[in-house]
Design a protein around this motif. Structure first.
Motif, PDB file in Angstrom:
ATOM      1  N   ASP A 105     -10.686  22.434  86.151  1.00 19.49           N
ATOM      2  CA  ASP A 105     -10.251  21.961  84.827  1.00 19.49           C
ATOM      3  C   ASP A 105      -9.691  23.093  83.974  1.00 19.49           C
ATOM      4  O   ASP A 105      -8.739  22.900  83.212  1.00 19.49           O
ATOM      5  N   LEU A 106     -10.270  24.291  84.079  1.00 14.68           N
ATOM      6  CA  LEU A 106      -9.793  25.415  83.276  1.00 14.68           C
ATOM      7  C   LEU A 106      -8.381  25.821  83.699  1.00 14.68           C
ATOM      8  O   LEU A 106      -7.512  26.073  82.857  1.00 14.68           O
ATOM      9  N   VAL A 107      -8.137  25.874  85.009  1.00 19.56           N
ATOM     10  CA  VAL A 107      -6.792  26.215  85.494  1.00 19.56           C
ATOM     11  C   VAL A 107      -5.784  25.172  85.025  1.00 19.56           C
ATOM     12  O   VAL A 107      -4.668  25.497  84.612  1.00 19.56           O
ATOM     13  N   LYS A 108      -6.198  23.910  85.060  1.00 18.94           N
ATOM     14  CA  LYS A 108      -5.295  22.835  84.652  1.00 18.94           C
ATOM     15  C   LYS A 108      -5.083  22.834  83.137  1.00 18.94           C
ATOM     16  O   LYS A 108      -4.010  22.455  82.647  1.00 18.94           O
ATOM     17  N   ALA A 109      -6.079  23.274  82.381  1.00 20.52           N
ATOM     18  CA  ALA A 109      -5.975  23.269  80.908  1.00 20.52           C
ATOM     19  C   ALA A 109      -5.230  24.482  80.368  1.00 20.52           C
ATOM     20  O   ALA A 109      -4.720  24.445  79.239  1.00 20.52           O
ATOM     21  N   ALA A 110      -5.160  25.551  81.150  1.00 16.72           N
ATOM     22  CA  ALA A 110      -4.548  26.794  80.663  1.00 16.72           C
ATOM     23  C   ALA A 110      -3.149  26.609  80.072  1.00 16.72           C
ATOM     24  O   ALA A 110      -2.830  27.198  79.033  1.00 16.72           O
TER      25      ALA A 110
END
Length: 565
Positions: free
Chosen positions: A412-417
């Protein structure tokens, strides 16, 4: 006569070539030079004292005011903001000096006396200079010193100004010095001045040709208009029609017969469309997008769906009206309809299509982030690069997993960056696109992008069932400018009050900003960037993340080295 004709031709070229990019100080230079050269021409034809005096007064229009506007153009091109009261003092001082010029022949302020003797066809002129002529020279020396000093100051500080432009700016300053000094002390004649003025005009033509490319707003809008795919409609605050391009008139034919300065409410068709859109926008500024469906003339079974974006029309910092932008959004709407109508009967098919939908959703988010990024003064790619940096940091963190990160959190963090800077879409163009250093007021406006980004992300993801991703995306957008010592923004959070995802994002965001080239700065070496990053551990960045940054550093340097190629 020849210098006057040449200067008029060059001024005509300026007006013809750059009528959409007038810069007031450079415009004044191009206006004053022909006037001053006209005075020199009149002087050569003067056979009586009165004619000579009038020619001299015309010449000094350039002598007094040209150096002022050359300096003001230097300030403008060097991105140095001069306060209004300082500009007023400079202008008033010049007016006072020129006022003394106008007293020539009446009072002994500028010239104490003038001897005008005719010997056959020749004229011998003897001038006795007055006090104000000395003031005139002092004013010229002051302006020369300020102009040269400003250029050197800008160059030494490595401000985001083209070095080529600085070199070109240096030429008119030096030409002015040489022209005035040479005409008075070396050649002892003012006949060379008109030719130096012409050379200065040529230099400024080169400068403004480059300036037109730097005006990103105008060039982008003109490029969009030239493609014929985007319609533009402008209205004032009272809904009076100001104009539109051919694309808008093709989409809304009623615009073709719409008189300028007439309220759009007067047209029945425009009442149903333009007025309806404006009403929603005025009631709620966040409701600035509408869909407009038009029957495709080439294929009656198809519809063309236009996205209508409404925003305020600004003149400087003041709202002067409304700007409506119409663009073909058919394919995107078809995708949305496909998503809305999607209903799979087989579980395997559902999983495949759901994966496809997720991919499209991610691409839409990334596309939105890229669109926002394109408004900024970065060189592009910041969104993609920061996502990759976040991924590299997470790979190192997962090796010992002292933070107990779940696979879902990492994904999720990679996608939210890419969503971390979406709030910049709410920042005014005159702040976001400013190539130089922000004023305190502008920086405060810029800082609002963090909180605005969280609101935008919240609205985009409010209907999603993925609560974990929604929370991480909002935190990344909201808190990626917070600092561990509490000196960040927008909330001034300290230490572990800052969500972990925002702390990781902060490292990626700052590192990319340091080692990437922007229009306002060159890229920093890996050694310089690393020194800043390491010195910031514990006050700006989470000290516990230092070891993972250090471990990821070889990969980061290899990645950015490949990017440069």
């Amino acid at each position: 006569m020849i210098p006057f004709i040449l200067s008029m031709l060059l001024t005509t070229v300026y007006v013809y070539k750059w009528q959409k990019h007038f810069e007031v100080n450079i415009t004044m230079i191009f206006a004053l030079i022909p006037v001053s050269n006209l005075g020199f021409w009149f002087e050569t034809m003067a056979r009586e004292k009165e004619g000579f005096l009038m020619a001299t007064k015309i010449e000094y229009i350039g002598g007094c005011f040209l150096i002022l506007f050359i300096n003001l153009s230097v300030f403008r091109l060097c991105n140095i903001n001069i306060k209004r009261w300082i500009r007023a003092i400079l202008f008033l001082s010049t007016v006072i000096v020129y006022g003394s010029v106008l007293t020539i022949g009446r009072y002994p302020l500028f010239y104490k006396a003038i001897s005008f003797n005719r010997i056959g066809d020749d004229v011998k002129i003897i001038k006795e200079y007055g006090f104000m002529h000395t003031v005139f020279y002092l004013m010229l020396m002051m302006f020369f010193a300020i102009g040269i000093g400003t250029i050197i100051y800008t160059y030494m500080l490595e401000k985001p100004v083209s070095r080529w432009i600085l070199l070109l700016l240096f030429l008119p300053e030096m030409l002015s010095i040489f022209a005035f000094a040479g005409s008075r002390f070396l050649f002892k004649t003012s006949e060379i001045l008109p030719y130096f003025y012409i050379v200065a005009q040529l230099v400024y033509l080169i400068i403004i040709r480059r300036m037109a490319l730097y005006d990103i707003i105008d060039t982008v809008i003109e490029s969009m208009a030239e493609t014929g795919e985007t319609g533009f409609i402008s209205l004032d605050m009272k809904h009076k029609y100001l104009g539109s391009n051919e694309t808008a008139q093709r989409i809304l034919p009623a615009l073709k017969k719409m008189p300028i300065d007439k309220r759009v409410e007067s047209n029945q068709e425009l009442r149903k469309t333009v007025c309806h859109w404006l009403k929603h926008f005025e009631n709620d500024n966040t409701s600035n997008q509408n869909l407009y469906i038009v029957r495709d003339k080439e294929n009656e079974n198809n519809n063309i769906i236009y996205m209508v974006d409404i925003n305020y029309l600004y003149y400087g910092s003041k709202k002067r009206g409304y700007q409506l932008i119409l663009r073909d959004d058919t394919k995107n709407q078809q995708y949305i309809n496909l998503l809305d109508n999607y209903n799979s009967q087989l579980e395997d098919e559902v999983e495949k299509k759901t994966a496809k939908i997720v991919e499209m959703h991610d691409n839409l988010i990334l596309s939105m982030a890229v669109v926002v990024e394109s408004r900024d003064n970065s060189t592009g790619g910041h969104v993609r690069r920061t996502s990759d940096v976040v991924r590299m940091l997470i790979d190192e963190i997962k090796k010992d997993n002292k933070f107990n990160l779940s696979d879902e959190f990492c994904r999720d963090l990679v996608k939210a960056a890419p969503m971390h800077d979406l709030g910049k879409i709410a920042v005014d163009d005159n702040v976001l696109k400013k190539p130089g250093r922000f004023t305190d007021e502008e920086f405060e406006k810029m800082k609002t992008h963090a909180a605005e980004g969280a609101k935008i992300v919240h609205e985009i993801l409010k209907d999603t069932d993925d609560e974990s991703f929604k929370k991480i995306a909002e935190n990344v957008a909201h808190y990626h400018h917070e600092r561990m010592d509490g000196s960040g923004y927008p909330e001034g959070l300290k230490g572990e009050e800052i969500p972990l995802e925002a702390r990781i994002m902060a490292i990626a965001d700052v590192y990319d900003a340091l080692v990437s080239k922007r229009v306002y700065k060159e890229s920093m070496s890996f050694e310089q960037a690393d020194k800043i990053m390491m010195e910031s551990m514990g006050n700006h960045f989470d000290k516990r993340l230092e070891e993972y940054y250090v471990n990821a550093r070889p990969k980061l340097e290899a990645y950015y080295s490949a990017e440069e190629k």
